[in-house]
Scaffold this motif. Structure first.
Motif, PDB file in Angstrom:
ATOM      1  N   ALA A   2       0.818  -1.272   0.106  1.00  0.00           N
ATOM      2  CA  ALA A   2      -0.072  -0.351   0.094  1.00  0.00           C
ATOM      3  C   ALA A   2       0.981   1.274  -0.006  1.00  0.00           C
ATOM      4  CB  ALA A   2      -0.969   0.017   1.219  1.00  0.00           C
ATOM      5  N   GLY A   3       0.619   2.357  -0.602  1.00  0.00           N
ATOM      6  CA  GLY A   3       1.023   3.454  -0.841  1.00  0.00           C
ATOM      7  C   GLY A   3       2.468   3.469  -1.604  1.00  0.00           C
ATOM      8  N   TRP A   4       3.332   4.421  -1.369  1.00  0.00           N
ATOM      9  CA  TRP A   4       4.834   4.266  -1.907  1.00  0.00           C
ATOM     10  C   TRP A   4       5.443   5.389  -1.251  1.00  0.00           C
ATOM     11  CZ3 TRP A   4       7.830   7.751  -4.214  1.00  0.00           C
ATOM     12  CH2 TRP A   4       7.359   9.120  -4.488  1.00  0.00           C
ATOM     13  N   GLY A   5       6.834   5.403  -1.303  1.00  0.00           N
ATOM     14  CA  GLY A   5       7.615   6.222  -0.807  1.00  0.00           C
ATOM     15  C   GLY A   5       8.994   6.215  -1.071  1.00  0.00           C
ATOM     16  N   VAL A   6       9.827   6.898  -0.437  1.00  0.00           N
ATOM     17  CA  VAL A   6      11.357   7.050  -0.979  1.00  0.00           C
ATOM     18  C   VAL A   6      12.185   6.411   0.238  1.00  0.00           C
ATOM     19  CG1 VAL A   6      11.058   8.882  -2.486  1.00  0.00           C
ATOM     20  CG2 VAL A   6      11.835   9.427  -0.163  1.00  0.00           C
ATOM     21  N   PHE A   7      11.655   5.965   1.242  1.00  0.00           N
ATOM     22  CA  PHE A   7      12.312   5.153   2.398  1.00  0.00           C
ATOM     23  C   PHE A   7      12.245   3.650   2.091  1.00  0.00           C
ATOM     24  CE2 PHE A   7      13.428   8.993   4.025  1.00  0.00           C
ATOM     25  CZ  PHE A   7      12.293   9.891   3.892  1.00  0.00           C
ATOM     26  N   PRO A   8      13.256   2.867   2.439  1.00  0.00           N
ATOM     27  CA  PRO A   8      13.226   1.385   2.516  1.00  0.00           C
ATOM     28  C   PRO A   8      11.892   0.834   3.568  1.00  0.00           C
ATOM     29  CG  PRO A   8      15.446   1.980   2.978  1.00  0.00           C
ATOM     30  CD  PRO A   8      14.796   3.271   2.623  1.00  0.00           C
ATOM     31  N   GLU A   9      11.492   1.665   4.478  1.00  0.00           N
ATOM     32  CA  GLU A   9      10.599   1.031   5.341  1.00  0.00           C
ATOM     33  C   GLU A   9       9.170   1.232   4.580  1.00  0.00           C
ATOM     34  OE1 GLU A   9      12.880   3.213   6.129  1.00  0.00           O
ATOM     35  OE2 GLU A   9      12.220   4.973   7.321  1.00  0.00           O
ATOM     36  N   ASN A  10       9.147   2.003   3.548  1.00  0.00           N
ATOM     37  CA  ASN A  10       7.805   2.080   2.752  1.00  0.00           C
ATOM     38  C   ASN A  10       7.417   0.748   1.785  1.00  0.00           C
ATOM     39  OD1 ASN A  10       8.848   5.392   2.105  1.00  0.00           O
ATOM     40  ND2 ASN A  10       7.099   4.702   3.611  1.00  0.00           N
ATOM     41  N   TYR A  11       8.731  -0.204   1.965  1.00  0.00           N
ATOM     42  CA  TYR A  11       8.430  -1.459   1.143  1.00  0.00           C
ATOM     43  C   TYR A  11       8.409  -2.603   2.033  1.00  0.00           C
ATOM     44  CZ  TYR A  11       8.972   2.093  -2.544  1.00  0.00           C
ATOM     45  OH  TYR A  11       8.466   3.245  -3.166  1.00  0.00           O
ATOM     46  N   HIS A  12       7.623  -3.754   1.479  1.00  0.00           N
ATOM     47  CA  HIS A  12       7.135  -4.883   2.256  1.00  0.00           C
ATOM     48  C   HIS A  12       7.985  -5.991   1.556  1.00  0.00           C
ATOM     49  CE1 HIS A  12       3.796  -2.176   2.533  1.00  0.00           C
ATOM     50  NE2 HIS A  12       4.164  -2.303   3.615  1.00  0.00           N
ATOM     51  N   PHE A  13       8.593  -6.149   0.334  1.00  0.00           N
ATOM     52  CA  PHE A  13       9.094  -7.167  -0.253  1.00  0.00           C
ATOM     53  C   PHE A  13      10.417  -6.663  -0.820  1.00  0.00           C
ATOM     54  CE2 PHE A  13       5.952 -10.197   0.811  1.00  0.00           C
ATOM     55  CZ  PHE A  13       4.797  -9.421   0.795  1.00  0.00           C
ATOM     56  N   TRP A  14      11.447  -7.521  -0.542  1.00  0.00           N
ATOM     57  CA  TRP A  14      12.790  -7.097  -1.231  1.00  0.00           C
ATOM     58  C   TRP A  14      13.394  -8.345  -2.133  1.00  0.00           C
ATOM     59  CZ3 TRP A  14      15.058  -2.445  -0.941  1.00  0.00           C
ATOM     60  CH2 TRP A  14      14.320  -1.371  -0.537  1.00  0.00           C
ATOM     61  N   GLY A  15      13.940  -7.762  -3.250  1.00  0.00           N
ATOM     62  CA  GLY A  15      14.889  -8.979  -3.959  1.00  0.00           C
ATOM     63  C   GLY A  15      16.391  -9.093  -3.527  1.00  0.00           C
ATOM     64  N   GLN A  16      16.971  -9.866  -3.759  1.00  0.00           N
ATOM     65  CA  GLN A  16      18.397 -10.075  -3.022  1.00  0.00           C
ATOM     66  C   GLN A  16      19.536  -9.372  -3.868  1.00  0.00           C
ATOM     67  OE1 GLN A  16      17.311 -11.687  -5.714  1.00  0.00           O
ATOM     68  NE2 GLN A  16      18.933 -11.351  -7.269  1.00  0.00           N
TER      69      GLN A  16
END
Length: 123
Positions: free
Chosen positions: A101-115
């Protein structure tokens, strides 16, 4: 659970181009936004670009505006980062990220990450 896998990194000369890909698999539900971040040695992870689910909304950091372009192909569950006129300071590990949900410019705004995928630009 969503799995993200980046590819396309490598070594390129200053002024050259690369295209990164991020393929999503698993529960590929509609997400609010996907983004690219990068992290150079000894530095914090920084925002590069983001794109909304429909692709109609994009955002870029000042450092890459006019040189990089983010796009997506939802039929292939893939987000791309086209990087042109590259500079040595673009050298970093590039990460794909997704927000529920949402978006942002900080890593904590995102829930899934690649390697991550390494990008090196030689001068």
């Amino acid at each position: 659970q969503l799995r993200l896998v980046e590819s396309g990194g490598g070594l390129v000369q200053s002024g050259g181009s690369l295209r990164l890909s991020c393929v999503a698999s698993g529960t590929t539900f509609s997400r609010a936004a996907d983004a690219w971040f990068r992290q150079a040695p000894g530095k914090e992870r920084e925002f590069v670009a983001a794109i909304g689910w429909t692709g109609s909304s994009t955002h870029y950091s000042d450092s890459v505006t006019g040189r990089f372009a983010i796009s997506r192909d939802n039929s292939k569950n893939t987000v791309y980062l086209q990087m042109d006129r590259m500079r040595p300071e673009d050298t970093a590990v590039y990460y794909c990220a997704s927000a529920i949900a949402g978006w942002g410019v900080f890593p904590e705004n995102y829930h899934f990450w690649g390697q991550g995928t390494q990008v090196t630009v030689s001068s």
